[in-house]
Design an enzyme around this catalytic site. Sequence first.
Site, PDB file in Angstrom:
ATOM      1  CB  ALA A   1     -79.193  38.392  56.689  1.00 28.67           C
TER       2      ALA A   1
ATOM      3  N   GLY B   1     -91.548  23.740  44.684  1.00 32.80           N
ATOM      4  CA  GLY B   1     -91.066  23.380  46.026  1.00 32.80           C
ATOM      5  C   GLY B   1     -90.089  22.225  45.985  1.00 32.80           C
TER       6      GLY B   1
ATOM      7  CE  LYS C   1     -94.708  28.314  42.445  1.00 34.29           C
ATOM      8  NZ  LYS C   1     -95.811  27.731  43.233  1.00 34.29           N
TER       9      LYS C   1
HETATM   10  N1  LIG Z   1     -92.756  28.713  52.048  1.00 34.34           N
HETATM   11  C1  LIG Z   1     -92.819  27.923  50.991  1.00 34.34           C
HETATM   12  O1  LIG Z   1     -93.515  26.907  50.982  1.00 34.34           O
HETATM   13  C2  LIG Z   1     -92.030  28.250  49.765  1.00 34.34           C
HETATM   14  C3  LIG Z   1     -92.067  27.355  48.656  1.00 34.34           C
HETATM   15  C4  LIG Z   1     -91.301  27.631  47.521  1.00 34.34           C
HETATM   16  C5  LIG Z   1     -90.565  28.802  47.472  1.00 34.34           C
HETATM   17  N2  LIG Z   1     -90.575  29.662  48.547  1.00 34.34           N
HETATM   18  C6  LIG Z   1     -89.778  30.880  48.444  1.00 34.34           C
HETATM   19  O2  LIG Z   1     -88.777  30.848  49.469  1.00 34.34           O
HETATM   20  C7  LIG Z   1     -88.487  32.187  49.877  1.00 34.34           C
HETATM   21  C8  LIG Z   1     -88.670  32.268  51.392  1.00 34.34           C
HETATM   22  O3  LIG Z   1     -89.996  31.942  51.729  1.00 34.34           O
HETATM   23  P1  LIG Z   1     -90.446  31.739  53.257  1.00 34.34           P
HETATM   24  O4  LIG Z   1     -91.810  31.147  53.180  1.00 34.34           O
HETATM   25  O5  LIG Z   1     -89.408  31.071  54.037  1.00 34.34           O
HETATM   26  O6  LIG Z   1     -90.566  33.286  53.711  1.00 34.34           O
HETATM   27  P2  LIG Z   1     -90.739  33.838  55.215  1.00 34.34           P
HETATM   28  O7  LIG Z   1     -91.187  32.777  56.129  1.00 34.34           O
HETATM   29  O8  LIG Z   1     -91.546  35.091  55.103  1.00 34.34           O
HETATM   30  O9  LIG Z   1     -89.237  34.241  55.641  1.00 34.34           O
HETATM   31  C9  LIG Z   1     -88.547  35.327  55.081  1.00 34.34           C
HETATM   32  C10 LIG Z   1     -87.298  35.553  55.888  1.00 34.34           C
HETATM   33  O10 LIG Z   1     -86.521  36.597  55.273  1.00 34.34           O
HETATM   34  C11 LIG Z   1     -86.191  37.584  56.241  1.00 34.34           C
HETATM   35  N3  LIG Z   1     -86.144  38.899  55.548  1.00 34.34           N
HETATM   36  C12 LIG Z   1     -87.110  39.460  54.804  1.00 34.34           C
HETATM   37  N4  LIG Z   1     -86.688  40.653  54.325  1.00 34.34           N
HETATM   38  C13 LIG Z   1     -85.428  40.816  54.801  1.00 34.34           C
HETATM   39  C14 LIG Z   1     -84.452  41.850  54.678  1.00 34.34           C
HETATM   40  N5  LIG Z   1     -84.718  42.951  53.965  1.00 34.34           N
HETATM   41  N6  LIG Z   1     -83.269  41.689  55.292  1.00 34.34           N
HETATM   42  C15 LIG Z   1     -82.994  40.564  56.016  1.00 34.34           C
HETATM   43  N7  LIG Z   1     -83.881  39.551  56.157  1.00 34.34           N
HETATM   44  C16 LIG Z   1     -85.076  39.678  55.570  1.00 34.34           C
HETATM   45  C17 LIG Z   1     -87.278  37.521  57.277  1.00 34.34           C
HETATM   46  O11 LIG Z   1     -86.789  38.055  58.491  1.00 34.34           O
HETATM   47  P3  LIG Z   1     -87.706  38.082  59.839  1.00 34.34           P
HETATM   48  O12 LIG Z   1     -87.848  36.627  60.223  1.00 34.34           O
HETATM   49  O13 LIG Z   1     -86.924  38.864  60.818  1.00 34.34           O
HETATM   50  O14 LIG Z   1     -89.002  38.699  59.425  1.00 34.34           O
HETATM   51  C18 LIG Z   1     -87.548  36.007  57.339  1.00 34.34           C
HETATM   52  O15 LIG Z   1     -86.631  35.390  58.207  1.00 34.34           O
HETATM   53  C19 LIG Z   1     -89.429  33.087  49.068  1.00 34.34           C
HETATM   54  O16 LIG Z   1     -88.768  33.561  47.926  1.00 34.34           O
HETATM   55  C20 LIG Z   1     -90.555  32.149  48.673  1.00 34.34           C
HETATM   56  O17 LIG Z   1     -91.217  32.544  47.482  1.00 34.34           O
HETATM   57  C21 LIG Z   1     -91.285  29.404  49.680  1.00 34.34           C
END
Ligand SMILES: NC(=O)c1ccc[n+]([C@@H]2O[C@H](COP(=O)([O-])OP(=O)(O)OC[C@H]3O[C@@H](n4cnc5c(N)ncnc54)[C@H](OP(=O)(O)O)[C@@H]3O)[C@@H](O)[C@H]2O)c1
Length: 440
Positions: A43, A134, A205
Amino acid sequence: MNSVGVGLLGFGTVGSALVARLRDQGQAIGARTGLDLQTVRVAVRDPAKGRVVDLPDGVVVGDAEAVVDDPEVEVVVELMGGVEPARSLILKALAAGKPVVTANKELLARHGGELFAAAEATGVDLLFEAAVGGGIPMVRPLRESLAGEPVETVLGIVNGTTNYILTRMTEEGSGYAEALAEAQELGFAEADPTADVDGHDAAAKIAILASIAFGVQVTADDVYREGIRAVTPADLREAERSGHVVKLVAAADRVPGPVGTVAVAVRVYPALVPLNHPLASVRDSFNAVFVQGSHVGELMLYGRGAGGDPTASAVLGDLVDAAGNRRLGTAARLGSMRAARIVPVGEHRCEFMIRLLVTDRSGVLASVATAFSDHDVSIRSMLQEEPGDLDVDGTSRIVFISHEAREADVRATLTDIATIDTVINIESVIRLLPESTPLP
Ligand SMILES: NC(=O)c1ccc[n+]([C@@H]2O[C@H](COP(=O)([O-])OP(=O)(O)OC[C@H]3O[C@@H](n4cnc5c(N)ncnc54)[C@H](OP(=O)(O)O)[C@@H]3O)[C@@H](O)[C@H]2O)c1
């Protein structure tokens, strides 16, 4: 080979890295575990958007509920972030008996109690290794390996952005704004850095880590929080001179209290870390968590605390576990989370470094010393500096380090010091981390 259908909520930085890993490593994982992990539905918010990893037509959809409801989806991986709709979707999956893997620290730090209870009620996995640190395994060691250990303290550098900024300020003498701009340019900081630099991310965290380490309910709102915006190059110079380095520290302590009760002190703030403390050597965007247990002694876990690949690695570990447990009809148990007394910040105890700019006149020291003693804060060391180039003639700077004191007493002392007419300015107040066993 057991085929397991995986439904992904979110296909961004971490979601894409996870799908790529499943594609590249699926066979090896299958050979080791007997599990054939299949990405059956994903999704996203905008299905028309281009993606960095290809999936067959029809797999990527805009309706997240449909992914959870899909009968082919046996395990749900939530990587969309934010509180809603992530919370409702996870509750829906758990109620349907589908294990959930999530990296969502914000959600767990707010609604962990509700989500853990829902997982316990249905006896399915809710795994969240990637939510803290992470790719560094922090959750599983606390939750499983140390399940029988009375953990006393969890102390960490859990935000890579602020650690990068403070490292640049320390090692290159840059100011805060300059170091932040550099971090943004290199992709270590968001365009809006608030969640990192004001300590919200670290607070979420440490709330999660405290909950698991002590088996109690701690939310992000329980965490006393100060960020790094006010840290100046002068603070870092003073730290160096006294044998410390400034780090944004997230800490949780179990505080002794009446038998049968649990009290915890949880906070995030910039602190002076002694140079021989293991956390002092955690530089750049690296993270580490230092754990102290009554029997195990001191432990430290160190590595890359963020980034798509390291985080997907932790998610993948959880996914393999959740899929395997589902096949065996079992689940990891978190146990019940007790209510805890959250110790108010005024009752926290530590040493403080206090830097004052004063009029260079006799009697100043006596007045300041009286303010300290009036509130039972004893002084461990004091240093008077010559005025620097930018200081006005006739001023001088005095740096005090206190013995361990109650925060409320130190605040009362500072209130009195601020009224002394020869004190021009309280330039800085920074807490000190206690010494640990020195590094070999
Ligand atoms: N990035 C990191 O280094 C990291 C590290 C540790 C933890 N995290 C955690 O991992 C999670 C994801 O992070 P990320 O960096 O991958 O985020 P991201 O790049 O912003 O990706 C979020 C994804 O979720 C989708 N999305 C958001 N709202 C939605 C909804 N209402 N319905 C369906 N899809 C939805 C977005 O769709 P679209 O692509 O269409 O916008 C996107 O594909 C978060 O909780 C973050 O805190 C991330």
